[in-house]
Design an enzyme around this catalytic site. Structure first.
Site, PDB file in Angstrom:
ATOM      1  N   HIS A  87      -0.127  -9.394  39.590  1.00  0.00           N
ATOM      2  CA  HIS A  87      -0.090  -8.393  40.588  1.00  0.00           C
ATOM      3  C   HIS A  87       1.544  -9.425  41.246  1.00  0.00           C
ATOM      4  CE1 HIS A  87      -3.107  -5.899  41.015  1.00  0.00           C
ATOM      5  NE2 HIS A  87      -4.470  -6.835  40.061  1.00  0.00           N
ATOM      6  N   ILE A  88       2.330  -9.774  40.003  1.00  0.00           N
ATOM      7  CA  ILE A  88       3.633  -9.654  40.273  1.00  0.00           C
ATOM      8  C   ILE A  88       4.969  -9.451  39.562  1.00  0.00           C
ATOM      9  CG2 ILE A  88       3.282 -12.406  42.200  1.00  0.00           C
ATOM     10  CD1 ILE A  88       4.031 -13.419  39.615  1.00  0.00           C
TER      11      ILE A  88
ATOM     12  N   ASP B  94       3.093  -4.185  31.885  1.00  0.00           N
ATOM     13  CA  ASP B  94       1.714  -3.714  30.518  1.00  0.00           C
ATOM     14  C   ASP B  94       2.627  -2.343  29.302  1.00  0.00           C
ATOM     15  OD1 ASP B  94      -0.582  -4.890  31.779  1.00  0.00           O
ATOM     16  OD2 ASP B  94      -0.949  -2.709  32.629  1.00  0.00           O
TER      17      ASP B  94
ATOM     18  N   SER C 273      -4.627   2.707  28.963  1.00  0.00           N
ATOM     19  CA  SER C 273      -3.539   3.557  29.027  1.00  0.00           C
ATOM     20  C   SER C 273      -2.912   3.203  28.529  1.00  0.00           C
ATOM     21  CB  SER C 273      -4.002   3.923  30.824  1.00  0.00           C
ATOM     22  OG  SER C 273      -4.311   2.948  31.053  1.00  0.00           O
TER      23      SER C 273
ATOM     24  N   SER D 103      -4.688  -2.407  28.641  1.00  0.00           N
ATOM     25  CA  SER D 103      -4.115  -1.497  28.753  1.00  0.00           C
ATOM     26  C   SER D 103      -4.174  -0.639  27.785  1.00  0.00           C
ATOM     27  CB  SER D 103      -2.418  -2.326  29.154  1.00  0.00           C
ATOM     28  OG  SER D 103      -1.913  -2.194  29.996  1.00  0.00           O
TER      29      SER D 103
ATOM     30  N   GLY E 135     -10.130   1.789  29.481  1.00  0.00           N
ATOM     31  CA  GLY E 135     -10.482   1.160  30.683  1.00  0.00           C
ATOM     32  C   GLY E 135     -11.141   0.098  30.909  1.00  0.00           C
TER      33      GLY E 135
END
Ligand code: GLA
Length: 398
Positions: A44-45, A183, A139, A137, A133
């Site tokens: 999350h960075i 990703d 997607s 990754s 899901g």
């Protein structure tokens, strides 16, 4: 049996299947491969100008593709019944009923927006050994694998970094997820036997040999059905933007949270009065430092240190960033207690999805057995496990 241990599809079967489905000559069909990824550390960075340390892994999505004489665009996937049919001249827009086809249409819309011209349509048949899901990754593998396949087929020759950016733009503009670049970047540029330290502020990147000696990364899937994960993801992103704004307004001249070292953060954090925003920003600053420490530890062959950093990252994601939940906590915290495990943490967006653990190769079986037992007891259903190896970024398979 679960989604991560189910049968692996042999991509060599894809061309005969393709010809059975669409007719024509096998020689004209090409197959492209696109990997899943784990993020070793740096969570999350990426959307906070931070450094991340992901690796492509040897679970792939395959896209078989061939141009058509007409302007039709036809999608099929071995795993899902039903065909999606469009026209290359369509104005592609998101439509819930188009299911996975949205990811592909999103890429086509971005390619067109970038000025690429199609002289005909095409048909594809896909299959994936990346669980959908599952937090590794699937997607992005789909977006980047498809973008690369189309680019090569139509002679656009788009470079790998631009492929990654197209994938991210499609998420932002088409799928409505304000994801970072990590990703798509690792999937487009990954290299076997390495992890990649990516500076998300500059997009400079460096490969680090993934030398784990007797240790392996075990991927553990919570098998949790993720609901509202996208909206919670976007919410975290806005909270970071709010915290940044407060710091900037107080005179701190930074463009992103991860420009702050932990020492500088301790000096300026008083500007963030809201307790939740304070925790979010703290996670970002310290997680960024952990990435630098983890890369140094790996380079020095200090896997014990690397393991400790994984554990600290999980704790921060649980307590300060609050993106874990009972499923990921049970996986990571049970793993951390096992004999032969040096460290464990959630990987990816969180809220379900996957965790990773660094486990001695001789202990992998007993590790999986023990963690599975505890997980099933606490959560009520089974998790999925596999020991992974590194993989290559998007490529021509054959
Ligand atoms: C998802 C996003 C990435 C990144 C991670 C969290 O995987 O697609 O951009 O933000 O979550 O690190």
């Amino acid at each position: 049996m679960n989604s991560l241990t189910s049968t692996t599809y042999n991509p060599d079967d894809l061309i005969p299947e393709f010809v059975k489905l669409y007719g024509g000559k096998a020689e004209d069909v090409r197959i492209y491969s696109s990997p899943a990824r784990i993020n070793i550390i740096g969570e999350h960075i990426d959307y906070n100008g931070g450094k991340v340390f992901p690796a492509a892994i040897n679970k792939y999505l395959y896209v078989a593709i061939r141009k058509r004489q007409d302007s039709k665009v036809i999608y099929n996937d071995v795993r899902f019944p039903g065909t999606f049919e469009f026209d290359i001249n369509d104005n592609f827009v998101f439509d819930k009923k188009n299911d996975y086809a949205n990811y592909l249409n999103g890429i086509l819309s971005q390619l067109k927006a970038a000025g690429h011209k199609f002289d005909c349509g095409f048909e594809i048949l896909m299959v994936s050994n990346v669980p959908a899901g599952g937090g590794i990754s699937s997607s992005s593998a789909l977006e980047c694998g498809f973008a690369y396949a189309v680019s090569e087929t139509f002679g656009f020759n788009i470079d790998r970094v631009t492929i990654a950016k197209l994938g991210q733009m499609s998420e932002h503009n088409f799928m409505g997820v304000n994801c970072g670049i990590m990703d798509q970047f690792i999937i487009a540029t990954g290299k076997k036997n390495t992890a990649e330290m990516l500076d998300c502020a500059t997009l400079d990147y460096e490969y680090a040999p993934l030398e784990l000696g007797d240790y392996r990364f075990v991927v553990m899937n919570t098998n949790k059905v993720r609901r509202l994960a996208d909206s919670k993801y976007n919410e975290r992103r806005s909270q970071c933007e709010e915290a940044l704004k407060l710091l900037q307004d107080s005179g701190c001249s930074i463009k992103a949270l991860c420009e702050l070292t932990p020492a500088k953060w301790e000096e300026v954090k008083g500007a963030v009065k809201d307790e939740v925003l304070l925790k979010r920003a703290k996670h970002c600053v310290y997680e960024n430092q952990r990435v630098l420490d983890a890369v140094a530890a790996l380079k020095a062959g200090d896997l014990v240190k690397l393991g400790a950093l994984l554990n600290a990252s999980h704790k921060s994601l649980k307590e300060d960033y609050e993106v874990t939940g009972i499923e990921l906590d049970t996986l990571a915290e049970t793993s951390q207690k096992q004999d032969g495990c040096l460290g464990a943490r959630m990987t990816g967006a969180g809220f379900g999805g996957c965790a990773i653990a660094l486990v001695h190769k001789d202990k992998v079986d007993s590790f999986i057995e023990n963690v599975q037992k505890e997980y099933t007891k606490v959560v009520g259903y089974a998790a999925g496990f596999f020991a992974c190896e590194s993989g290559d970024g998007v490529a021509l398979y054959k």
